[in-house]
Design a protein around this motif. Structure first.
Motif, PDB file in Angstrom:
ATOM      1  N   ARG A  23      -7.704   9.767   3.108  1.00 35.81           N
ATOM      2  CA  ARG A  23      -7.337   8.551   2.171  1.00 35.81           C
ATOM      3  C   ARG A  23      -8.228   7.645   1.651  1.00 35.81           C
ATOM      4  O   ARG A  23      -8.183   7.067   1.047  1.00 35.81           O
ATOM      5  CB  ARG A  23      -6.270   7.597   3.237  1.00 35.81           C
ATOM      6  CG  ARG A  23      -4.775   7.738   3.061  1.00 35.81           C
ATOM      7  CD  ARG A  23      -4.154   6.554   3.783  1.00 35.81           C
ATOM      8  NE  ARG A  23      -2.770   7.155   4.191  1.00 35.81           N
ATOM      9  CZ  ARG A  23      -2.154   7.179   3.335  1.00 35.81           C
ATOM     10  NH1 ARG A  23      -1.939   6.282   1.945  1.00 35.81           N
ATOM     11  NH2 ARG A  23      -0.822   7.672   3.328  1.00 35.81           N
ATOM     12  N   ILE A  24      -9.622   8.193   2.332  1.00 30.94           N
ATOM     13  CA  ILE A  24     -10.843   7.624   1.908  1.00 30.94           C
ATOM     14  C   ILE A  24     -11.019   7.657   0.199  1.00 30.94           C
ATOM     15  O   ILE A  24     -11.658   7.025  -0.388  1.00 30.94           O
ATOM     16  CB  ILE A  24     -12.023   8.035   2.800  1.00 30.94           C
ATOM     17  CG1 ILE A  24     -13.157   7.200   2.650  1.00 30.94           C
ATOM     18  CG2 ILE A  24     -12.291   9.369   2.259  1.00 30.94           C
ATOM     19  CD1 ILE A  24     -13.477   5.826   3.231  1.00 30.94           C
ATOM     20  N   GLU A  38      -7.101  -0.703   5.598  1.00 32.84           N
ATOM     21  CA  GLU A  38      -6.293   0.393   5.959  1.00 32.84           C
ATOM     22  C   GLU A  38      -5.860   1.276   4.660  1.00 32.84           C
ATOM     23  O   GLU A  38      -5.543   2.567   4.903  1.00 32.84           O
ATOM     24  CB  GLU A  38      -5.145   0.054   6.703  1.00 32.84           C
ATOM     25  CG  GLU A  38      -5.050  -0.095   8.126  1.00 32.84           C
ATOM     26  CD  GLU A  38      -5.328  -1.641   8.452  1.00 32.84           C
ATOM     27  OE1 GLU A  38      -5.629  -2.577   7.425  1.00 32.84           O
ATOM     28  OE2 GLU A  38      -5.230  -2.064   9.537  1.00 32.84           O
ATOM     29  N   ILE A  39      -5.971   0.587   3.391  1.00 32.02           N
ATOM     30  CA  ILE A  39      -5.645   1.235   2.341  1.00 32.02           C
ATOM     31  C   ILE A  39      -6.677   2.687   2.148  1.00 32.02           C
ATOM     32  O   ILE A  39      -6.224   3.522   1.402  1.00 32.02           O
ATOM     33  CB  ILE A  39      -5.862   0.496   1.006  1.00 32.02           C
ATOM     34  CG1 ILE A  39      -5.143   1.069   0.046  1.00 32.02           C
ATOM     35  CG2 ILE A  39      -7.194   0.137   0.711  1.00 32.02           C
ATOM     36  CD1 ILE A  39      -4.715   0.014  -1.302  1.00 32.02           C
ATOM     37  N   LEU A  40      -7.839   2.707   2.775  1.00 31.10           N
ATOM     38  CA  LEU A  40      -8.634   3.796   2.720  1.00 31.10           C
ATOM     39  C   LEU A  40      -8.465   4.791   4.174  1.00 31.10           C
ATOM     40  O   LEU A  40      -9.225   5.789   4.427  1.00 31.10           O
ATOM     41  CB  LEU A  40      -9.998   3.448   2.701  1.00 31.10           C
ATOM     42  CG  LEU A  40     -10.311   2.682   1.233  1.00 31.10           C
ATOM     43  CD1 LEU A  40     -11.687   2.279   1.428  1.00 31.10           C
ATOM     44  CD2 LEU A  40     -10.281   3.600   0.264  1.00 31.10           C
ATOM     45  N   ASP A  58       0.845  -1.333   0.132  1.00 37.43           N
ATOM     46  CA  ASP A  58       0.301  -0.096   0.001  1.00 37.43           C
ATOM     47  C   ASP A  58       0.907   1.173   0.021  1.00 37.43           C
ATOM     48  O   ASP A  58       0.636   2.443  -0.727  1.00 37.43           O
ATOM     49  CB  ASP A  58      -0.868  -0.042   1.293  1.00 37.43           C
ATOM     50  CG  ASP A  58      -1.979  -0.999   1.025  1.00 37.43           C
ATOM     51  OD1 ASP A  58      -2.143  -1.693   0.113  1.00 37.43           O
ATOM     52  OD2 ASP A  58      -2.540  -1.151   2.124  1.00 37.43           O
ATOM     53  N   ARG A 114      -4.108  -3.949  -7.101  1.00 39.11           N
ATOM     54  CA  ARG A 114      -4.290  -2.751  -7.625  1.00 39.11           C
ATOM     55  C   ARG A 114      -4.547  -2.446  -9.079  1.00 39.11           C
ATOM     56  O   ARG A 114      -5.008  -1.489  -9.408  1.00 39.11           O
ATOM     57  CB  ARG A 114      -2.704  -2.146  -7.615  1.00 39.11           C
ATOM     58  CG  ARG A 114      -2.340  -1.493  -6.480  1.00 39.11           C
ATOM     59  CD  ARG A 114      -0.737  -1.627  -6.017  1.00 39.11           C
ATOM     60  NE  ARG A 114      -0.716  -3.020  -5.079  1.00 39.11           N
ATOM     61  CZ  ARG A 114      -1.089  -2.917  -3.887  1.00 39.11           C
ATOM     62  NH1 ARG A 114      -1.415  -1.813  -3.236  1.00 39.11           N
ATOM     63  NH2 ARG A 114      -1.058  -4.046  -3.186  1.00 39.11           N
ATOM     64  N   PRO A 169      -7.692  -6.988   0.939  1.00 40.68           N
ATOM     65  CA  PRO A 169      -7.702  -7.574   2.355  1.00 40.68           C
ATOM     66  C   PRO A 169      -7.483  -6.421   3.440  1.00 40.68           C
ATOM     67  O   PRO A 169      -7.849  -6.853   4.433  1.00 40.68           O
ATOM     68  CB  PRO A 169      -6.903  -8.861   2.262  1.00 40.68           C
ATOM     69  CG  PRO A 169      -5.800  -8.510   1.515  1.00 40.68           C
ATOM     70  CD  PRO A 169      -6.669  -7.661   0.189  1.00 40.68           C
ATOM     71  N   ARG A 170      -6.926  -5.475   3.052  1.00 38.66           N
ATOM     72  CA  ARG A 170      -6.639  -4.664   4.002  1.00 38.66           C
ATOM     73  C   ARG A 170      -7.195  -3.324   3.698  1.00 38.66           C
ATOM     74  O   ARG A 170      -7.337  -2.368   2.860  1.00 38.66           O
ATOM     75  CB  ARG A 170      -5.255  -4.145   3.947  1.00 38.66           C
ATOM     76  CG  ARG A 170      -4.018  -5.011   3.470  1.00 38.66           C
ATOM     77  CD  ARG A 170      -2.751  -4.445   3.483  1.00 38.66           C
ATOM     78  NE  ARG A 170      -2.366  -4.032   2.199  1.00 38.66           N
ATOM     79  CZ  ARG A 170      -1.598  -4.891   1.278  1.00 38.66           C
ATOM     80  NH1 ARG A 170      -2.007  -6.292   1.357  1.00 38.66           N
ATOM     81  NH2 ARG A 170      -1.605  -4.431   0.274  1.00 38.66           N
TER      82      ARG A 170
END
Lengths: 458, 279
Positions: A384-385, B230-232, A301, B55, B227-228
C-alpha cells in the motif's frame, strides 16, 4: 351532599396516599435546601422541583419520584463517586446539570446511574466532567432524551461511556449529544430505538452486542475512532444516519458489522472515513440476507471492506463516489456470493468507464472491480505504500495490455447506474469561489512571468 | 568562488533557457494537464459539506511525478555535456570565471527556470479550480508545490552528475531517460516484485522505498494531504509510529537533501577535475 363528598375524599386520600402526589420545592436558602433531604421526606409518586443553584451532594433516588430542575440547577459530585443514582421504577430526572464524577473505570463512576428501575426517563440534562454519562442497568423501557454529555478530558483508554445500556431493552435514546466520551454502547438491550443523536470525538459512536431488533435513524457519528461497530445481533435497521470522518488508527470504520444478521441499511451517508463500511461474517446465519441500499459511500480511503468469505448481502442502488479503493477484499478473493444488482438495477461507481447507449440510466457494460494493483495490495498490504505512485497506473496498464495477468473481478455489477443517487437530505452542493486559493495561485503565475519579463528587458 | 560571478552565470543560463522553446512547451503542457486533472477530480461538488479534495491533490502528485523528474533529469543531463560537445564551455571558462562559479551558476540558473515552470503550472491550475469553485486547503496545495520544487532540485542534481560523466549530450540524455523510468516505475516495480516473491517485511519495504527520491516525494505529499497515514498501509503506519508525525518529515526532507547534495557534489568533483583539453 357536600359533607359526604368531603368525607369520601378524606377516606380515599387516606387509603391511597400515592394518588395524591405532593410537590416539594428545593432551593438554595429555602426551607428545603438539599435534594437528598427532600427525597427522604417525599413519598413515592411525589414531584420535587429543584430551583437554580449549585448543590454539592451525591443523590440516591430510592422512591419513584419526579425530579424536575427549574432554572438549570447544578448537582456537583466534587470529583468523587457516582453523582446521581436512581434505584426506583418510573422516575423522572429532568432539567439538571450534573458534574464532577470520580475517575475510576473499575467501579464505573457515573453522572447518572439508573439501576433496576424500569420506565425511567432522563431528559433535558447536561452532564459535564463525568467519567460515564448515563448508565442504565437492568432498567428496561426507559427514555433518554435531549441530554448532552461532555466527557472528562482524558486519554481514550481511560474514558467512560457517554451512554451505556446493560440488560435494558425497549429503551428509546433520542436527540442526545455525546462529546469526547468513549462509546454509546448497548449490551443485551434489544428493541431499542436510537434517533437523532450526535456522537463526536469518542471511540465507538455506536457499539452493541447481543441486542436484537434495533432501529437507529437520523443520527450523526462524526470524528470518532469508529462510527459504529455492531456485533452478534439480529434484525438491525438503520437509515439516514451520517458516518463521517471516523478515522481512528488501524480502525476508522464508518460502520463495522460482525456476526450480524438481517440488517437493513438504507439511505446512510458514509463519508471521509478510513473505511466506509466493513463486513465481517455478516450475515452469519445460512438463511439470512442483509440489504444495503441507497447509501452514499464517498471520499473514504476504502469504500467497503469485506472479509473474503462474506456472502448473502444484497447491495443495490448505492453510490460509491471517489473512494481511493472502492471495494477491498481482505486477503484477496472475489465477492461473488453477494448480489450487486436486482431487477436490472445495480450501484453507481464513480470509476465506471462504460456508456449508456439506450439512455435508460444503466450502463451497457458491466462494472468490474478488477484492478491488479488493488488485488496486490489486498493480498500484500505492505505494498500500500505505493498507493498514488505512477507504478500503480503502470501495473493497470500492463494488465490491460496482457489480459493473462488480469485478475478475477472482486465485484461484477451487470447494471451499473450512470449517475449517483444522493438522497434529498444530503444535498450535493457546489462550493463557492475560493479567494484563498485564487490569490496565492495568481501570484504563483505572476511572479515568474514578471521575473521573465525583467530578464528579457535587461 | 565569487557570488557575483555565480549570479551572473545564473542569469545568463536562466535567460538562455527562457528563450528556449522547450521551456514554453513544457510549462504549457504541465499547466494544461494540472488544470485538467484538478478540474476533473474536484468537479466543484461536495456532499453534505464534505469534499474529496485530498484525493484530488493525490492525482496531482501523480502528474508531478511523471513530469518534474523527466524535465529536471534531462535539463541536467544536457547542461554540461552539450556545452562540452559544442566547445562553448572552454570559451566560457576563458573568461575570468572559475569552474565552480560556472558549475553552480549553471545549476542555479536551470533550477530557477524549472521552478518557474512548476510555479506557473500550479498557479494556473489553482486559478482554474478557484474560478470553477472547488475550494480546498490552500496550505496543503502550496506545500505540494514546494515539495515538487524540492524534487526538481534533487533530480536536477542527478542530471548534472550524469552530464559531468558524459562526453556527449545524446549519451547523457539516454542515461537520464533510463534513470527517469527507473525512479518512477522500474524501481518501485522491482520492490513490489521482490516483496511478493521474498515476502519482505515492513521495515525492508520501507527502507527500499525511501531510497527512491520519487517515492520520498510521494510519501511526503500524501502525509501532507491526508490526515490518515493509514492510506499508505502498514508500512506508512510503521514509518509514522517509528519516527513520529514530525520526525518522518525531517527524515523525508533529509533524504531529499541528500539526493540533491550528494549527486551535485559528485558532479562538481568530476567537473572540477576535468583537464583543459577535456573540456
Amino acid at each position: 351532599m357536600n359533607r359526604l363528598r368531603v368525607a369520601l375524599f378524606l377516606i380515599f386520600s387516606f387509603y391511597a396516599p400515592g394518588a395524591q402526589a405532593e410537590t416539594l420545592t428545593v432551593s438554595i436558602g429555602g426551607k428545603l435546601s438539599s435534594i437528598s433531604e427532600a427525597i427522604q421526606s417525599a413519598g413515592a409518586g411525589d414531584t420535587i422541583e429543584v430551583h437554580g443553584g449549585t448543590y454539592n451532594e451525591h443523590i440516591v433516588v430510592d422512591k419513584s419520584l419526579k425530579l424536575i430542575g427549574i432554572g438549570n440547577p447544578r448537582i456537583n459530585g466534587g470529583g468523587k463517586g457516582t453523582v446521581v443514582t436512581i434505584k426506583a421504577p418510573e422516575c423522572v430526572f429532568s432539567g439538571f446539570t450534573v458534574s464532577g464524577s470520580g475517575e475510576s473505570l473499575s467501579v464505573e463512576h457515573t453522572g447518572i446511574v439508573v439501576s433496576d428501575s424500569p420506565g425511567t426517563i432522563i431528559s433535558d440534562n447536561t452532564l459535564e466532567d463525568v467519567l460515564f454519562g448515563i448508565y442504565y442497568k437492568n432498567s428496561p423501557g426507559g427514555l433518554i432524551e435531549n441530554n448532552t454529555v461532555v466527557g472528562k478530558d482524558l486519554n481514550l483508554p481511560v474514558r467512560g461511556d457517554g451512554i451505556r445500556l446493560w440488560y435494558s431493552p425497549d429503551t428509546k435514546i433520542l436527540a442526545n449529544h455525546l462529546i469526547r466520551t468513549r462509546d454509546l454502547v448497548m449490551w443485551w438491550s434489544g428493541n431499542t430505538h436510537i434517533k437523532g443523536n450526535t456522537v463526536e470525538k469518542g471511540r465507538y459512536g455506536l457499539h452493541y452486542m447481543y441486542s436484537d431488533n434495533n432501529l437507529f435513524e437520523d443520527n450523526v457519528f462524526i470524528d470518532n475512532y469508529v462510527g459504529g461497530f455492531l456485533m452478534y445481533s439480529v434484525n438491525i435497521t438503520f437509515h439516514n444516519n451520517i458516518f463521517a470522518r471516523n478515522q481512528g488508527p488501524a480502525t476508522g470504520y464508518g460502520v463495522g458489522f460482525k456476526d450480524l444478521d438481517d440488517i437493513t441499511a438504507r439511505g446512510n451517508l458514509f463519508i471521509d472515513n478510513r473505511i466506509g463500511l466493513y463486513l465481517d461474517n455478516s450475515p452469519h446465519m445460512i438463511d439470512s440476507w442483509n440489504t444495503i441500499s441507497d447509501n452514499v459511500i464517498a471520499f473514504n480511503d476504502i469504500g467497503a471492506s469485506f472479509m473474503p468469505s462474506i456472502e448473502r448481502n444484497l447491495i443495490v442502488s448505492n453510490s460509491f463516489i471517489d473512494n481511493t479503493e472502492q471495494i477491498e477484499v481482505r486477503g484477496g478473493g472475489t465477492l461473488s456470493g453477494n448480489k450487486w444488482y436486482e431487477s436490472g438495477k445495480g450501484n453507481y461507481w464513480s470509476d465506471y468507464v462504460g456508456y449508456d447507449a439506450n439512455e435508460d440510466g444503466i450502463g451497457e457494460m458491466p462494472y468490474r472491480a478488477e484492478s491488479l494493483f488493488e488485488n496486490l495490495i489486498d493480498t500484500y498490504p505492505n505494498l500500500r505504500i505505493f498507493t498514488f505512485s505512477p507504478v500503480a497506473e503502470a501495473i493497470e496498464l500492463a494488465a490491460e495490455a496482457f489480459p493473462v495477468i488480469k485478475p478475477e473481478p472482486k465485484v461484477e455489477d451487470s447494471y451499473p447506474l450512470m449517475s449517483p443517487i444522493v438522497l434529498e437530505t444530503y444535498k450535493v452542493e457546489k462550493t463557492g469561489f475560493s479567494y484563498s486559493l485564487f490569490f496565492p495561485s495568481l501570484l504563483m503565475v505572476l511572479i515568474p512571468l514578471c521575473a521573465y519579463l525583467y530578464m528579457k528587458s535587461s | 568562488m565569487d557570488i557575483k560571478n555565480v549570479l551572473l552565470i545564473m542569469r545568463k543560463e536562466a535567460a538562455e533557457s527562457l528563450k528556449n522553446r522547450w521551456f514554453i512547451l513544457y510549462t504549457g503542457c504541465f499547466s494544461a494537464l494540472a488544470l485538467l486533472v484538478l478540474l476533473i477530480a474536484t468537479s466543484g461538488t461536495n456532499i453534505a459539506g464534505f469534499t474529496g479534495y485530498g484525493r484530488t491533490a493525490a492525482s496531482l502528485i501523480n502528474l508531478v511525478l511523471l513530469f518534474v523528474p523527466l524535465i529536471a533529469l534531462i535539463t541536467g543531463g544536457i547542461s554540461i555535456a552539450s556545452e562540452r560537445e559544442n566547445g562553448t564551455l572552454s570559451y566560457l571558462l576563458s573568461h575570468p570565471v572559475t569552474k565552480s562559479e560556472v558549475f553552480f551558476g549553471k545549476y542555479l540558473g536551470l533550477l530557477i527556470v524549472i521552478w518557474f515552470s512548476i510555479s506557473i503550472g500550479f498557479g494556473i491550475a489553482g486559478v482554474g479550480v478557484a474560478l470553477r469553485g472547488g475550494g480546498g486547503d490552500v496550505t496543503n496545495y502550496l506545500i505540494t508545490a514546494l515539495l515538487s520544487a524540492l524534487l526538481a532540485a534533487s533530480l536536477l542534481g542527478v542530471g548534472f552528475m550524469v552530464s559531468a560523466f558524459s562526453t556527449k549530450a545524446s549519451k547523457a540524455i539516454g542515461i537520464c531517460v533510463f534513470l527517469w523510468l527507473f525512479f518512477i516505475v522500474l524501481g518501485d516495480l522491482g520492490i513490489m516484485g521482490t516483496t511478493v516473491v521474498l515476502d519482505l517485511g515492513i521495515r525492508q519495504v520501507l527502507i527500499l522505498a525511501l531510497l527512491n527520491p520519487g517515492e520520498v516525494f510521494k510519501i511526503a505529499s500524501v502525509l501532507v494531504l491526508s490526515p490518515r497515514f493509514e492510506i499508505l498501509g502498514p508500512v506508512g503506519v510503521y514509518a509514522v509510529r517509528t519516527f513520529g508525525r514530525e520526525g518522518i518529515f525531517y527524515l523525508l526532507f533529509s533524504i531529499m537533501a541528500l539526493w540533491t547534495l550528494v549527486p551535485l557534489l559528485l558532479a562538481y568533483t568530476v567537473f572540477s577535475r576535468l583537464r583543459k583539453e577535456e573540456l
